[in-house]
Design an enzyme around this catalytic site. Structure first.
Site, PDB file in Angstrom:
ATOM      1  N   ASN A  78      40.149  21.491  49.252  1.00  8.35           N
ATOM      2  CA  ASN A  78      38.572  22.416  48.923  1.00  8.35           C
ATOM      3  C   ASN A  78      39.992  22.143  47.673  1.00  8.35           C
ATOM      4  OD1 ASN A  78      37.243  22.108  50.373  1.00  8.35           O
ATOM      5  ND2 ASN A  78      38.501  23.159  52.123  1.00  8.35           N
ATOM      6  N   HIS A 114      28.798  19.697  52.500  1.00 14.43           N
ATOM      7  CA  HIS A 114      29.580  18.972  51.401  1.00 14.43           C
ATOM      8  C   HIS A 114      27.988  17.802  51.321  1.00 14.43           C
ATOM      9  CE1 HIS A 114      33.544  20.980  51.745  1.00 14.43           C
ATOM     10  NE2 HIS A 114      33.274  20.129  52.997  1.00 14.43           N
TER      11      HIS A 114
END
Length: 486
Positions: free
Chosen positions: A129, A56
């Site tokens: 997510n 990320h």
């Protein structure tokens, strides 16, 4: 004298007996801290990159608020969910998963969807997510999985051999692979994708009664995705396309919003449901547990400084408030440790004191010192321990986690459900003919560079078990035959 018997070992040379399942109390857990192989593996993994996030790394963020629109206080005592109309300030960070800080926004990749609620009882993070499931279901496999998504140690190029070898040997990944390779694999913008808590969590009400819960953020802009060719063009022309689009939308007053709904499961259903409700590679049927509206999230303010707010923002699925607790989900259990450990390494031991991470209520504990301690560090107080009899901070038993039963023998346990094909096949059959064709073409294109036919055929068998048409289409596109199914 050493011998090479090809056994997987720990850093201190001891053989690893089970590298697929973490050690739990019984088959359902929770995970045991005595699993030093799991802890060392996760801790080492968190320290493999300096200083950007290991995963990320590329992200965009915005401030906003969450407003309760439906009273669900019969299920949870969480204060910020206590009454209709109550607003809580929040911050969100969207991100790609595998790429580096300078990678393109429009690659085919899951998107991180991390929300920090600044509640009156402390911060609460939902770290999910844009997909409701994940590739693996036990945290002990996470470092290995992410290694396959990173670069080859010699060529420094992406390695499709590793990607598909791992997936073909981890059939639990099939559901998420199908989502990733579908049209949903490349969102048109950060505003036009859904978000999910993905894991199962536990809500507890004022009476101490609990339920299992899953979070669903549904975009009110409508789900929109990018054609793969357009995405590739944008990756070259404007690799920051999603970041730019979100910033200008908010700057121009076009505030994006999401409706947050939950699925609620009675605790006792976990023992009889057709899927293990703590397996993050599976979804709960909305026919069995319908979505219940909870509230609405609106983003209405851009960061003033990217580094101070987006880059230094830290999230952890273990950042709970009273009324919200963990479930025995083995992937979640590992993340409870791994995320804050990563932040302690990347940002520092005092990361939660930074303005973007600091709660709106007072922090009152005995943690002192550490790198970059920039507040009063407890001042001159001589009460820096607990228990104490001098009027310092003390524990509050009323806020303790609700008791839960554990059973079975301590050891490494696999999940008891191994049907990795039904839900992936159901998803394939829900797609239109055109969507299925694009899915097959995308997968075949991604698998074509794999050098080993053995890996390709192993993966094709998984697709075939999900749906024969699915497997046959990919096999044909790769000029291979579907292996004989046992």
């Amino acid at each position: 004298m050493s011998t090479n018997n090809n056994k997987l070992t720990t850093n201190w040379g001891a053989p690893v007996g089970d590298n697929q399942n973490s050690m739990t109390a019984g088959s359902r857990g929770p995970t045991l801290i005595q699993d030093v192989h799991l802890l060392e593996k996760l801790a080492h993994f968190n320290r493999e990159r300096v200083p950007e996030r290991v995963v990320h790394a590329k992200g965009a963020g915005a401030h906003g608020y969450f407003e309760v629109t439906n009273d669900l206080s019969q299920y949870t005592k969480a204060n910020f969910l206590s009454e209709v109309g109550k607003r809580t300030p929040m911050f969100i960070r969207f991100s790609t998963v595998a790429g580096e800080l300078g990678s393109s926004d429009t690659v085919r990749d899951p998107r991180g969807f991390a929300v920090k609620f600044y509640t009156e009882e402390g911060n609460y993070d939902i770290v999910g997510n844009n997909t409701p499931v994940f590739f693996i279901r036990d945290a002990i496999k996470f470092p290995d999985f992410i290694h396959t998504q990173k670069r080859h140690p010699q060529t420094h190029l992406k390695n499709p051999n590793a990607v598909w070898d791992f997936w073909s040997l981890s059939p639990e990944s099939l559901h998420q692979v199908t989502i990733l390779m579908s049209d949903r694999g490349i969102p048109a913008s950060l505003r036009t994708m859904n978000g999910y808590g993905s894991h199962t969590f536990k809500w507890v009400n004022e009476k101490g009664e609990g339920v299992w819960v899953k979070y669903h953020f549904k975009t009110e802009q409508g789900v929109q995705n990018l054609d793969a060719n357009v995405a590739a063009q944008l990756a070259g022309e404007n690799p920051d396309y999603h970041t730019e689009e979100l910033f200008h939308a908010i700057e121009n007053g076009n505030f994006p919003s999401w409706k947050l709904s939950v699925q609620i499961m009675p605790l006792e259903d976990a023992n009889t449901y057709k899927w293990d409700p703590f397996d993050v590679t599976k979804v709960w049927s909305q026919k069995d547990y319908p979505l219940i509206e909870l509230g609405r999230m609106v983003l209405d303010r851009n960061p003033e400084n990217y580094f101070a707010e987006v880059e230094q923002a830290t999230f952890s699925p273990g950042t709970f408030v009273p009324g919200i607790e963990a479930s025995p989900d083995k992937m979640l259990q590992g993340r409870l440790f791994a995320y804050n450990d990563a932040h302690r390494y990347r940002v520092g031991a005092n990361h939660q004191a930074l303005p973007i991470n600091r709660p709106v209520n007072e922090v009152n504990n005995n943690q002192r010192d550490g790198q970059m301690r920039f507040d009063k560090n407890g001042g001159s107080s001589s009460i820096y321990y607990e228990p104490n009899s001098l009027g310092g901070a003390t524990e509050s038993p009323a806020d303790n986690v609700t008791p839960f039963e554990v059973s079975g023998e301590a050891g490494t346990h696999a999940y008891s459900h191994d049907d990795h094909y039904t839900q992936a096949g159901d998803l394939y059959r829900l797609m239109s003919k055109e969507e299925r064709a694009r899915l097959v073409a995308t997968i075949a294109g991604a698998m074509a560079p794999v050098e080993s036919d053995e890996i390709k055929l192993r993966q094709i068998s998984h697709f075939y078990k999900a749906d024969p048409e699915y497997g046959e289409g990919i096999a044909k596109a790769l000029n291979l035959q579907v292996p004989v199914q046992s």
